[in-house]
Design a protein around this motif. Structure first.
Motif, PDB file in Angstrom:
ATOM      1  N   ALA A 130      43.688 -13.155 -76.450  1.00 43.67           N
ATOM      2  CA  ALA A 130      42.101 -13.501 -75.991  1.00 43.67           C
ATOM      3  C   ALA A 130      43.033 -14.155 -74.751  1.00 43.67           C
ATOM      4  O   ALA A 130      42.559 -14.484 -73.741  1.00 43.67           O
ATOM      5  N   ILE A 131      43.625 -15.370 -75.675  1.00 42.06           N
ATOM      6  CA  ILE A 131      43.729 -16.711 -74.189  1.00 42.06           C
ATOM      7  C   ILE A 131      45.221 -16.104 -73.447  1.00 42.06           C
ATOM      8  O   ILE A 131      45.193 -16.214 -72.347  1.00 42.06           O
ATOM      9  N   THR A 132      46.412 -14.987 -74.073  1.00 39.80           N
ATOM     10  CA  THR A 132      47.086 -14.373 -73.190  1.00 39.80           C
ATOM     11  C   THR A 132      46.486 -13.914 -71.527  1.00 39.80           C
ATOM     12  O   THR A 132      47.268 -14.168 -70.706  1.00 39.80           O
ATOM     13  N   TYR A 133      45.390 -13.171 -72.184  1.00 33.81           N
ATOM     14  CA  TYR A 133      44.536 -12.595 -70.332  1.00 33.81           C
ATOM     15  C   TYR A 133      44.035 -13.704 -70.057  1.00 33.81           C
ATOM     16  O   TYR A 133      43.382 -12.940 -68.272  1.00 33.81           O
ATOM     17  N   MET A 134      43.761 -15.190 -70.167  1.00 29.05           N
ATOM     18  CA  MET A 134      43.739 -16.246 -68.938  1.00 29.05           C
ATOM     19  C   MET A 134      44.656 -17.115 -68.948  1.00 29.05           C
ATOM     20  O   MET A 134      44.288 -18.687 -69.409  1.00 29.05           O
ATOM     21  N   GLY A 135      45.908 -16.919 -68.815  1.00 27.87           N
ATOM     22  CA  GLY A 135      46.814 -17.965 -68.741  1.00 27.87           C
ATOM     23  C   GLY A 135      46.945 -18.501 -67.441  1.00 27.87           C
ATOM     24  O   GLY A 135      45.546 -18.669 -66.740  1.00 27.87           O
ATOM     25  N   ASP A 136      47.233 -19.971 -67.403  1.00 33.79           N
ATOM     26  CA  ASP A 136      47.285 -20.767 -66.146  1.00 33.79           C
ATOM     27  C   ASP A 136      47.200 -20.237 -65.081  1.00 33.79           C
ATOM     28  O   ASP A 136      46.349 -20.853 -63.810  1.00 33.79           O
ATOM     29  N   ASP A 137      48.029 -19.561 -64.970  1.00 30.10           N
ATOM     30  CA  ASP A 137      48.472 -18.733 -63.601  1.00 30.10           C
ATOM     31  C   ASP A 137      47.054 -18.102 -62.915  1.00 30.10           C
ATOM     32  O   ASP A 137      46.607 -17.806 -61.413  1.00 30.10           O
ATOM     33  N   PHE A 138      46.287 -17.406 -64.415  1.00 34.82           N
ATOM     34  CA  PHE A 138      44.960 -16.530 -63.736  1.00 34.82           C
ATOM     35  C   PHE A 138      43.896 -17.544 -63.626  1.00 34.82           C
ATOM     36  O   PHE A 138      43.184 -17.497 -62.251  1.00 34.82           O
ATOM     37  N   MET A 139      44.280 -18.553 -63.872  1.00 38.52           N
ATOM     38  CA  MET A 139      43.106 -19.651 -64.050  1.00 38.52           C
ATOM     39  C   MET A 139      42.312 -20.296 -62.622  1.00 38.52           C
ATOM     40  O   MET A 139      41.424 -20.306 -62.265  1.00 38.52           O
ATOM     41  N   PHE A 140      44.077 -20.677 -62.030  1.00 39.13           N
ATOM     42  CA  PHE A 140      44.187 -21.094 -61.212  1.00 39.13           C
ATOM     43  C   PHE A 140      43.916 -20.862 -60.184  1.00 39.13           C
ATOM     44  O   PHE A 140      43.468 -21.209 -58.831  1.00 39.13           O
ATOM     45  N   GLN A 141      43.149 -19.929 -59.831  1.00 38.05           N
ATOM     46  CA  GLN A 141      43.118 -18.177 -59.281  1.00 38.05           C
ATOM     47  C   GLN A 141      41.642 -18.236 -59.346  1.00 38.05           C
ATOM     48  O   GLN A 141      41.194 -18.150 -58.139  1.00 38.05           O
ATOM     49  N   LEU A 142      41.070 -18.774 -59.924  1.00 36.39           N
ATOM     50  CA  LEU A 142      39.416 -18.431 -59.988  1.00 36.39           C
ATOM     51  C   LEU A 142      38.506 -19.602 -59.225  1.00 36.39           C
ATOM     52  O   LEU A 142      38.880 -20.829 -59.898  1.00 36.39           O
ATOM     53  N   PHE A 143      37.051 -19.326 -58.766  1.00 35.96           N
ATOM     54  CA  PHE A 143      36.093 -20.336 -58.264  1.00 35.96           C
ATOM     55  C   PHE A 143      35.329 -20.100 -59.074  1.00 35.96           C
ATOM     56  O   PHE A 143      34.856 -18.871 -59.378  1.00 35.96           O
ATOM     57  N   GLY A 144      34.234 -20.747 -58.721  1.00 34.41           N
ATOM     58  CA  GLY A 144      33.016 -19.954 -59.198  1.00 34.41           C
ATOM     59  C   GLY A 144      32.561 -19.652 -60.248  1.00 34.41           C
ATOM     60  O   GLY A 144      32.902 -20.201 -61.720  1.00 34.41           O
ATOM     61  N   LYS A 145      31.509 -18.515 -60.501  1.00 30.29           N
ATOM     62  CA  LYS A 145      31.354 -17.794 -61.197  1.00 30.29           C
ATOM     63  C   LYS A 145      32.311 -17.357 -62.733  1.00 30.29           C
ATOM     64  O   LYS A 145      32.523 -17.257 -63.152  1.00 30.29           O
ATOM     65  N   TYR A 146      33.133 -17.044 -61.420  1.00 31.78           N
ATOM     66  CA  TYR A 146      34.443 -16.371 -62.141  1.00 31.78           C
ATOM     67  C   TYR A 146      35.309 -17.153 -63.315  1.00 31.78           C
ATOM     68  O   TYR A 146      35.674 -16.514 -64.007  1.00 31.78           O
ATOM     69  N   ARG A 147      35.414 -18.526 -62.502  1.00 37.45           N
ATOM     70  CA  ARG A 147      35.728 -18.999 -63.752  1.00 37.45           C
ATOM     71  C   ARG A 147      34.288 -19.612 -64.562  1.00 37.45           C
ATOM     72  O   ARG A 147      35.559 -20.504 -65.645  1.00 37.45           O
ATOM     73  N   ASP A 148      34.180 -20.257 -64.548  1.00 35.49           N
ATOM     74  CA  ASP A 148      32.051 -20.479 -65.290  1.00 35.49           C
ATOM     75  C   ASP A 148      32.889 -19.048 -67.068  1.00 35.49           C
ATOM     76  O   ASP A 148      32.777 -19.667 -67.826  1.00 35.49           O
ATOM     77  N   MET A 149      32.864 -17.916 -66.230  1.00 36.55           N
ATOM     78  CA  MET A 149      32.689 -17.015 -67.116  1.00 36.55           C
ATOM     79  C   MET A 149      34.387 -16.898 -67.706  1.00 36.55           C
ATOM     80  O   MET A 149      34.176 -16.631 -68.751  1.00 36.55           O
ATOM     81  N   ALA A 150      35.290 -16.913 -66.817  1.00 37.93           N
ATOM     82  CA  ALA A 150      36.697 -17.070 -68.194  1.00 37.93           C
ATOM     83  C   ALA A 150      36.352 -18.005 -68.157  1.00 37.93           C
ATOM     84  O   ALA A 150      37.191 -18.484 -69.698  1.00 37.93           O
ATOM     85  N   LEU A 151      36.164 -19.865 -68.551  1.00 38.99           N
ATOM     86  CA  LEU A 151      35.411 -20.513 -69.386  1.00 38.99           C
ATOM     87  C   LEU A 151      35.283 -20.376 -70.328  1.00 38.99           C
ATOM     88  O   LEU A 151      35.163 -20.945 -71.957  1.00 38.99           O
TER      89      LEU A 151
END
Length: 365
Positions: free
Chosen positions: A207-228
């Motif tokens: 599951a964590i492989t889908y949300m690596g640092d490169d991916f999380m760095f691009q997320l803001f707002g609700k999408y980052r909250d959803m991922a976290l």
């Protein structure tokens, strides 16, 4: 401290009953072996996968093997067989490599053959002939591999998604990646409840492989909250598994990842405190528990752990007291004073003369 919270506001104090986070998923699974002297020495049976590819299992995996076009996530280290020179190590980058079987790069053909024979969580040593590796010419950019070099791989298959996913992570939308991660998290939760801890950790790592640092760095707002909301529980669930397996240092690492995003996360503080207590780091554990209590003052599990630490400290003090008592012996007692009979005699004689003198004086009067 419970990790299952079916309703908002539920206490964290059910930790011993259920340790999985199911609310609304860097470094993932696996630690590299020591390679100070080159590739690891393996005594297991040599399996011939293809004329130019052999495999020896270092650690058994579980479940099925990936099929063609499956998206595999793996860590590996690679050495040239003749010189034992290590030219690549994905563990140092703390991010698994993604490989779609049947669509891999030409120089990865031998590695892909090996991976296709592995199960999730399996670690193996592969010997790949140069014909299925970097070829007759080798590679003079990164990684630097000499011509006609046979390659040794130490590889771990973190996990894989079957071909039904249909595309690599880089081609998925944000919602698709979070959804795929959440499915893995739920699979991990089911395995955890069955006490299949290693298999559960594999699902959380996937599951964590889908949300690596490169991916999380691009997320803001609700999408980052959803991922976290998916990523952080995966780290905490892995910590729960690691604590049960008494792998406390790794558990601390997983909790610290969450605290780097949310320094006030009571679950992460609680789990890190338990791991530190397991290592005997009582002062650091107490600090984490006190911080956790600050954000969840009514939690019974936190109070219980603090009470256990206090009892532990008291027991240690009593033990040390007994040790020191035995070491130095009982405190010295004052010696009784010896009676000086000469002084006693002179005092008696003085009192006698004094009495006689008083009686003689009374007669004179």
């Amino acid at each position: 401290m419970a990790d299952v919270q079916e309703q908002q506001g539920q206490s964290l104090g059910q930790d011993e009953e259920n340790e999985i986070v199911t609310e609304n998923a860097s470094f993932v699974h696996g630690e590299p072996l020591q390679d100070a002297n080159g590739p690891p020495k393996v005594d297991s049976e040599v399996e011939i996968l293809q004329e130019k590819v052999t495999k020896q299992v270092i650690k058994e995996g579980h479940g099925p093997t990936p099929s063609k076009y499956s998206t595999c996530f793996l860590h590996y280290k690679a050495w040239t067989e003749s010189t034992q020179h290590k030219f690549e190590d994905t563990w140092q980058e703390q991010q698994p490599v993604e490989m779609i079987l049947g669509k891999e790069k030409k120089e990865m053909t031998g590695l892909a053959i090996g991976v296709s024979s592995m199960k999730s969580g399996e670690r193996a040593l592969l010997h790949v002939g140069w014909e299925l590796g970097y070829g007759k010419e080798g590679n003079f950019s990164f990684p630097n591999v000499p011509p006609m070099a046979d390659v040794i791989y130490e590889v771990e298959l973190v996990g894989f998604d079957e071909a039904k996913e249909g595309k690599p992570r880089s081609d998925m939308t944000v919602e698709e990646r979070i959804g795929a991660a959440d499915r893995r998290k739920m699979d991990g939760n089911a395995l955890f409840k069955e006490e299949k801890l290693e298999e559960a950790m594999q699902q959380y790592a996937m599951a964590i492989t889908y949300m690596g640092d490169d991916f999380m760095f691009q997320l803001f707002g609700k999408y980052r909250d959803m991922a976290l909301a998916v990523k952080n529980p995966c780290h905490l669930n892995m910590a729960a598994c690691l604590i049960k397996l008494q792998r406390y240092e790794e558990a601390i690492g997983q909790c610290t990842i969450v605290l780097s995003e949310d320094e006030n996360n009571a679950k992460a503080l609680f789990r890190r405190g338990k791991a530190r207590a397991g290592l005997g780091q009582t002062d650091a554990a107490r600090e984490d528990f006190l911080k956790a209590r600050k954000y969840d003052p009514e939690d019974k599990a936190i109070a219980r752990e603090l009470r256990l630490l206090a009892e532990h400290d008291k027991a240690v003090y009593q033990k040390q007291k007994e040790i020191y008592k035995g070491l130095f012996g009982p405190p010295p007692q004052p010696k009784p004073k010896r009676t000086n009979w000469l002084i006693v005699f002179w005092q008696w004689l003085l009192a006698l003369f004094h009495g006689l003198f008083r009686r003689q004086r009374q007669k004179s009067d």
